[in-house]
Design a protein around this motif. Structure first.
Motif, PDB file in Angstrom:
ATOM      1  N   GLN A  17       0.960  -1.055  -0.081  1.00  0.00           N
ATOM      2  CA  GLN A  17      -0.065   0.089  -0.142  1.00  0.00           C
ATOM      3  C   GLN A  17       0.852   1.238   0.075  1.00  0.00           C
ATOM      4  OE1 GLN A  17      -2.310  -0.799   3.542  1.00  0.00           O
ATOM      5  NE2 GLN A  17      -4.113  -1.780   2.365  1.00  0.00           N
ATOM      6  N   LEU A  18       1.929   1.301   0.762  1.00  0.00           N
ATOM      7  CA  LEU A  18       2.821   2.268   0.801  1.00  0.00           C
ATOM      8  C   LEU A  18       3.390   2.630  -0.344  1.00  0.00           C
ATOM      9  CD1 LEU A  18       4.063   1.953   4.411  1.00  0.00           C
ATOM     10  CD2 LEU A  18       2.508   4.007   3.706  1.00  0.00           C
ATOM     11  N   ILE A  19       3.969   1.591  -1.026  1.00  0.00           N
ATOM     12  CA  ILE A  19       4.708   1.523  -2.321  1.00  0.00           C
ATOM     13  C   ILE A  19       3.697   2.299  -3.423  1.00  0.00           C
ATOM     14  CG2 ILE A  19       5.502   0.251  -4.337  1.00  0.00           C
ATOM     15  CD1 ILE A  19       6.940  -1.416  -2.388  1.00  0.00           C
ATOM     16  N   MET A  20       2.553   1.963  -3.362  1.00  0.00           N
ATOM     17  CA  MET A  20       1.544   2.401  -4.482  1.00  0.00           C
ATOM     18  C   MET A  20       1.242   4.093  -4.020  1.00  0.00           C
ATOM     19  SD  MET A  20       1.478  -0.177  -6.183  1.00  0.00           S
ATOM     20  CE  MET A  20      -0.034  -0.231  -7.551  1.00  0.00           C
ATOM     21  N   GLY A  24       2.421   6.771  -6.718  1.00  0.00           N
ATOM     22  CA  GLY A  24       1.393   7.533  -7.114  1.00  0.00           C
ATOM     23  C   GLY A  24       1.324   9.139  -6.703  1.00  0.00           C
ATOM     24  N   GLY A  25       2.496   9.539  -5.915  1.00  0.00           N
ATOM     25  CA  GLY A  25       2.676  10.816  -5.463  1.00  0.00           C
ATOM     26  C   GLY A  25       2.012  11.158  -4.371  1.00  0.00           C
ATOM     27  N   MET A  26       1.073  10.280  -3.758  1.00  0.00           N
ATOM     28  CA  MET A  26       0.380  10.861  -2.429  1.00  0.00           C
ATOM     29  C   MET A  26       0.913  10.533  -1.163  1.00  0.00           C
ATOM     30  SD  MET A  26      -2.582   8.203  -3.491  1.00  0.00           S
ATOM     31  CE  MET A  26      -3.668   8.396  -2.110  1.00  0.00           C
ATOM     32  N   LEU A  27       2.273  10.210  -1.046  1.00  0.00           N
ATOM     33  CA  LEU A  27       3.253  10.142   0.093  1.00  0.00           C
ATOM     34  C   LEU A  27       4.623  10.157  -0.140  1.00  0.00           C
ATOM     35  CD1 LEU A  27       2.894   9.462   3.254  1.00  0.00           C
ATOM     36  CD2 LEU A  27       2.968   7.089   2.511  1.00  0.00           C
ATOM     37  N   SER A  28       5.476  10.554   0.349  1.00  0.00           N
ATOM     38  CA  SER A  28       6.823  10.911   0.055  1.00  0.00           C
ATOM     39  C   SER A  28       7.558   9.434   0.707  1.00  0.00           C
ATOM     40  CB  SER A  28       7.507  12.055   0.786  1.00  0.00           C
ATOM     41  OG  SER A  28       7.721  11.962   2.198  1.00  0.00           O
ATOM     42  N   ALA A  29       8.549   9.199  -0.003  1.00  0.00           N
ATOM     43  CA  ALA A  29       9.488   8.057   0.524  1.00  0.00           C
ATOM     44  C   ALA A  29       9.910   8.040   1.959  1.00  0.00           C
ATOM     45  CB  ALA A  29      10.532   7.836  -0.427  1.00  0.00           C
ATOM     46  N   LYS A  30      10.160   9.339   2.338  1.00  0.00           N
ATOM     47  CA  LYS A  30      10.534   9.850   3.587  1.00  0.00           C
ATOM     48  C   LYS A  30       9.412   9.564   4.698  1.00  0.00           C
ATOM     49  CE  LYS A  30      12.025  13.809   6.427  1.00  0.00           C
ATOM     50  NZ  LYS A  30      12.443  15.055   6.727  1.00  0.00           N
ATOM     51  N   SER A  39      14.680   3.525   7.582  1.00  0.00           N
ATOM     52  CA  SER A  39      15.500   4.507   6.942  1.00  0.00           C
ATOM     53  C   SER A  39      15.025   4.626   5.594  1.00  0.00           C
ATOM     54  CB  SER A  39      17.159   4.216   6.822  1.00  0.00           C
ATOM     55  OG  SER A  39      17.475   3.105   6.111  1.00  0.00           O
ATOM     56  N   ARG A  40      15.515   5.825   4.833  1.00  0.00           N
ATOM     57  CA  ARG A  40      15.080   5.895   3.502  1.00  0.00           C
ATOM     58  C   ARG A  40      15.822   5.022   2.710  1.00  0.00           C
ATOM     59  NH1 ARG A  40      15.871  11.453   1.165  1.00  0.00           N
ATOM     60  NH2 ARG A  40      17.571  11.368   2.706  1.00  0.00           N
TER      61      ARG A  40
END
Length: 65
Positions: A17-20, A24-30, A39-40
Protein backbone atom coordinates in the motif's frame (compact mmCIF):
# COMPACT_ATOMS: atom_id res chain seq x y z
CA UNK A 1 32.19 -8.45 6.18
CA UNK A 2 28.51 -9.21 5.47
CA UNK A 3 25.81 -6.73 4.65
CA UNK A 4 23.65 -5.72 7.59
CA UNK A 5 19.98 -6.40 7.20
CA UNK A 6 17.25 -4.32 8.77
CA UNK A 7 15.53 -6.18 11.58
CA UNK A 8 12.31 -4.19 11.17
CA UNK A 9 9.36 -6.50 10.48
CA UNK A 10 7.12 -5.05 7.83
CA UNK A 11 3.60 -6.20 7.01
CA UNK A 12 3.67 -7.08 3.28
CA UNK A 13 0.20 -5.62 2.69
CA UNK A 14 1.18 -2.35 4.36
CA UNK A 15 4.40 -2.24 2.34
CA UNK A 16 2.47 -2.73 -0.92
CA UNK A 17 0.00 0.00 0.00
CA UNK A 18 2.79 2.42 0.86
CA UNK A 19 4.67 1.65 -2.37
CA UNK A 20 1.54 2.42 -4.36
CA UNK A 21 1.03 5.68 -2.45
CA UNK A 22 4.65 6.74 -2.99
CA UNK A 23 4.58 5.78 -6.67
CA UNK A 24 1.27 7.64 -7.06
CA UNK A 25 2.69 10.80 -5.52
CA UNK A 26 0.36 10.68 -2.54
CA UNK A 27 3.16 10.13 -0.01
CA UNK A 28 6.88 10.81 0.11
CA UNK A 29 9.42 8.01 0.48
CA UNK A 30 10.61 9.75 3.64
CA UNK A 31 7.12 9.60 5.17
CA UNK A 32 6.60 5.98 4.09
CA UNK A 33 9.91 4.98 5.65
CA UNK A 34 8.97 6.80 8.86
CA UNK A 35 5.64 4.96 9.04
CA UNK A 36 7.51 1.66 8.83
CA UNK A 37 10.26 2.70 11.23
CA UNK A 38 13.02 2.16 8.65
CA UNK A 39 15.57 4.43 7.00
CA UNK A 40 15.05 5.92 3.54
CA UNK A 41 17.92 3.78 2.29
CA UNK A 42 16.15 0.65 3.52
CA UNK A 43 12.88 1.93 2.03
CA UNK A 44 14.47 2.28 -1.42
CA UNK A 45 16.11 -1.16 -1.16
CA UNK A 46 12.81 -2.82 -0.25
CA UNK A 47 10.86 -0.84 -2.83
CA UNK A 48 13.32 -1.92 -5.52
CA UNK A 49 13.06 -5.59 -4.49
CA UNK A 50 9.26 -5.39 -4.51
CA UNK A 51 9.12 -3.73 -7.93
CA UNK A 52 11.55 -6.30 -9.37
CA UNK A 53 9.47 -9.16 -7.97
CA UNK A 54 6.30 -7.64 -9.41
CA UNK A 55 7.86 -7.29 -12.86
CA UNK A 56 9.05 -10.90 -12.74
CA UNK A 57 5.58 -12.07 -11.69
CA UNK A 58 4.04 -10.21 -14.65
CA UNK A 59 6.36 -11.73 -17.25
CA UNK A 60 4.75 -14.09 -19.72
CA UNK A 61 4.79 -17.70 -18.56
CA UNK A 62 4.54 -20.81 -20.70
CA UNK A 63 0.99 -22.15 -20.93
CA UNK A 64 -0.02 -25.03 -18.70
CA UNK A 65 -0.26 -25.70 -15.04
Amino acid sequence: MGRRRSSAKVNPTQMMQLIMQVRGGMLSAKDAAAQLGISRKTWYERESRAMTAMMEALEAQPPGR
